[in-house]
Design a protein around this motif. Structure first.
Motif, PDB file in Angstrom:
ATOM      1  N   UNK A   1      32.523 -73.165  60.703  1.00  0.00           N
ATOM      2  CA  UNK A   1      31.977 -71.848  60.366  1.00  0.00           C
ATOM      3  C   UNK A   1      30.584 -71.926  59.760  1.00  0.00           C
ATOM      4  N   UNK A   2      30.278 -73.031  59.104  1.00  0.00           N
ATOM      5  CA  UNK A   2      28.975 -73.136  58.450  1.00  0.00           C
ATOM      6  C   UNK A   2      27.904 -73.757  59.346  1.00  0.00           C
ATOM      7  N   UNK A   3      28.282 -74.216  60.538  1.00  0.00           N
ATOM      8  CA  UNK A   3      27.292 -74.762  61.458  1.00  0.00           C
ATOM      9  C   UNK A   3      26.502 -73.633  62.118  1.00  0.00           C
ATOM     10  N   UNK A   4      25.211 -73.863  62.343  1.00  0.00           N
ATOM     11  CA  UNK A   4      24.436 -72.833  63.052  1.00  0.00           C
ATOM     12  C   UNK A   4      24.689 -72.929  64.556  1.00  0.00           C
ATOM     13  N   UNK A   5      25.506 -72.023  65.069  1.00  0.00           N
ATOM     14  CA  UNK A   5      25.845 -72.018  66.500  1.00  0.00           C
ATOM     15  C   UNK A   5      25.479 -70.665  67.089  1.00  0.00           C
ATOM     16  N   UNK A   6      25.586 -70.544  68.398  1.00  0.00           N
ATOM     17  CA  UNK A   6      25.233 -69.309  69.091  1.00  0.00           C
ATOM     18  C   UNK A   6      26.153 -68.159  68.743  1.00  0.00           C
ATOM     19  N   UNK A   7      25.716 -66.956  69.069  1.00  0.00           N
ATOM     20  CA  UNK A   7      26.436 -65.740  68.704  1.00  0.00           C
ATOM     21  C   UNK A   7      27.826 -65.640  69.344  1.00  0.00           C
ATOM     22  N   UNK A   8      28.001 -65.903  70.654  1.00  0.00           N
ATOM     23  CA  UNK A   8      29.357 -65.788  71.219  1.00  0.00           C
ATOM     24  C   UNK A   8      30.333 -66.811  70.625  1.00  0.00           C
ATOM     25  N   UNK A   9      29.839 -68.016  70.389  1.00  0.00           N
ATOM     26  CA  UNK A   9      30.701 -69.038  69.810  1.00  0.00           C
ATOM     27  C   UNK A   9      31.053 -68.700  68.367  1.00  0.00           C
TER      28      UNK A   9
ATOM     29  N   UNK B   1      31.360 -65.698  67.075  1.00  0.00           N
ATOM     30  CA  UNK B   1      32.368 -64.633  67.058  1.00  0.00           C
ATOM     31  C   UNK B   1      33.755 -65.201  67.335  1.00  0.00           C
ATOM     32  N   UNK B   2      33.847 -66.167  68.235  1.00  0.00           N
ATOM     33  CA  UNK B   2      35.127 -66.819  68.496  1.00  0.00           C
ATOM     34  C   UNK B   2      35.629 -67.605  67.303  1.00  0.00           C
ATOM     35  N   UNK B   3      34.713 -68.280  66.620  1.00  0.00           N
ATOM     36  CA  UNK B   3      35.109 -69.026  65.419  1.00  0.00           C
ATOM     37  C   UNK B   3      35.590 -68.097  64.313  1.00  0.00           C
ATOM     38  N   UNK B   4      34.910 -66.963  64.171  1.00  0.00           N
ATOM     39  CA  UNK B   4      35.304 -66.005  63.135  1.00  0.00           C
ATOM     40  C   UNK B   4      36.689 -65.436  63.434  1.00  0.00           C
ATOM     41  N   UNK B   5      36.914 -65.048  64.689  1.00  0.00           N
ATOM     42  CA  UNK B   5      38.232 -64.487  65.026  1.00  0.00           C
ATOM     43  C   UNK B   5      39.328 -65.558  64.926  1.00  0.00           C
ATOM     44  N   UNK B   6      38.997 -66.781  65.297  1.00  0.00           N
ATOM     45  CA  UNK B   6      39.977 -67.864  65.172  1.00  0.00           C
ATOM     46  C   UNK B   6      40.324 -68.166  63.730  1.00  0.00           C
ATOM     47  N   UNK B   7      39.314 -68.205  62.874  1.00  0.00           N
ATOM     48  CA  UNK B   7      39.603 -68.503  61.468  1.00  0.00           C
ATOM     49  C   UNK B   7      40.304 -67.330  60.784  1.00  0.00           C
ATOM     50  N   UNK B   8      39.988 -66.096  61.200  1.00  0.00           N
ATOM     51  CA  UNK B   8      40.707 -64.946  60.638  1.00  0.00           C
ATOM     52  C   UNK B   8      42.178 -64.978  61.032  1.00  0.00           C
ATOM     53  N   UNK B   9      42.450 -65.393  62.259  1.00  0.00           N
ATOM     54  CA  UNK B   9      43.851 -65.458  62.688  1.00  0.00           C
ATOM     55  C   UNK B   9      44.595 -66.615  62.022  1.00  0.00           C
ATOM     56  N   UNK B  10      43.869 -67.639  61.564  1.00  0.00           N
ATOM     57  CA  UNK B  10      44.509 -68.763  60.887  1.00  0.00           C
ATOM     58  C   UNK B  10      44.694 -68.543  59.387  1.00  0.00           C
ATOM     59  N   UNK B  11      44.033 -67.541  58.827  1.00  0.00           N
ATOM     60  CA  UNK B  11      44.134 -67.330  57.382  1.00  0.00           C
ATOM     61  C   UNK B  11      45.555 -66.980  56.948  1.00  0.00           C
ATOM     62  N   UNK B  12      46.241 -66.136  57.703  1.00  0.00           N
ATOM     63  CA  UNK B  12      47.601 -65.746  57.310  1.00  0.00           C
ATOM     64  C   UNK B  12      48.589 -66.910  57.405  1.00  0.00           C
TER      65      UNK B  12
ATOM     66  N   UNK C   1      27.809 -61.084  60.030  1.00  0.00           N
ATOM     67  CA  UNK C   1      27.761 -60.665  61.434  1.00  0.00           C
ATOM     68  C   UNK C   1      27.722 -59.133  61.552  1.00  0.00           C
ATOM     69  N   UNK C   2      28.530 -58.450  60.750  1.00  0.00           N
ATOM     70  CA  UNK C   2      28.520 -56.986  60.781  1.00  0.00           C
ATOM     71  C   UNK C   2      27.163 -56.445  60.331  1.00  0.00           C
ATOM     72  N   UNK C   3      26.592 -57.049  59.300  1.00  0.00           N
ATOM     73  CA  UNK C   3      25.288 -56.592  58.824  1.00  0.00           C
ATOM     74  C   UNK C   3      24.190 -56.850  59.845  1.00  0.00           C
TER      75      UNK C   3
END
Length: 132
Positions: free
Chosen positions: A22-30, A32-43, A119-121
């Motif tokens: 999550x802290x690596x500087x990667x492209x925008x589509x990747x 968004x996938x990392x954010x959704x993946x980590x959000x799904x893993x939080x629970x 990302x939202x901002x």
């Protein structure tokens, strides 16, 4: 008993990898996938917290019930002293593992929410720039 330490170690490792990704500087589509993946893993990773609390109680119980063997006072054989020292080192290692799992979960939670908010901002800024 070793299986529970493997589970905590694997969870801490997975949390650390997700924080690094999550802290690596990667492209925008990747990203968004990392954010959704980590959000799904939080629970599912939230179950690590009560499990770690149980393991802390287990460490405390083993420490409290362990027979004491000191260099002075009691007569201990070399084998008993070595066994006592190994048990102390093992409980310290397990305590560090539990602490690392809890810290990495907190980091993953914080970083995920921070990156999602960024990302939202950035999307809002792009919409405002496009409107002008």
């Amino acid at each position: 008993m070793a299986l529970e330490w493997v589970v905590v170690g694997a969870a801490a490792g997975a949390e650390a990898v997700m924080v690094i990704l999550l802290t690596l500087p990667v492209g925008n589509p990747l990203r968004k996938g990392l954010i959704s993946g980590s959000r799904s893993l939080l629970k599912p990773f939230l179950s690590v917290v009560p499990f770690c609390l149980f393991l802390i109680l287990d460490i405390y119980w083993k420490h409290d019930a362990r027979p004491r063997c000191k260099l002075t006072g009691e007569a201990c054989t070399a084998a008993e002293l070595l066994r006592y020292q190994k048990a102390v080192v093992k409980s310290q290692r397990n305590g560090l593992l539990v602490g690392a799992a809890l810290v990495f979960y907190w980091l993953l939670y914080s970083v995920t929410h921070m990156v999602a908010r960024m990302e939202k901002l950035s999307e809002r800024v792009e919409k405002l720039e496009n409107q002008e």
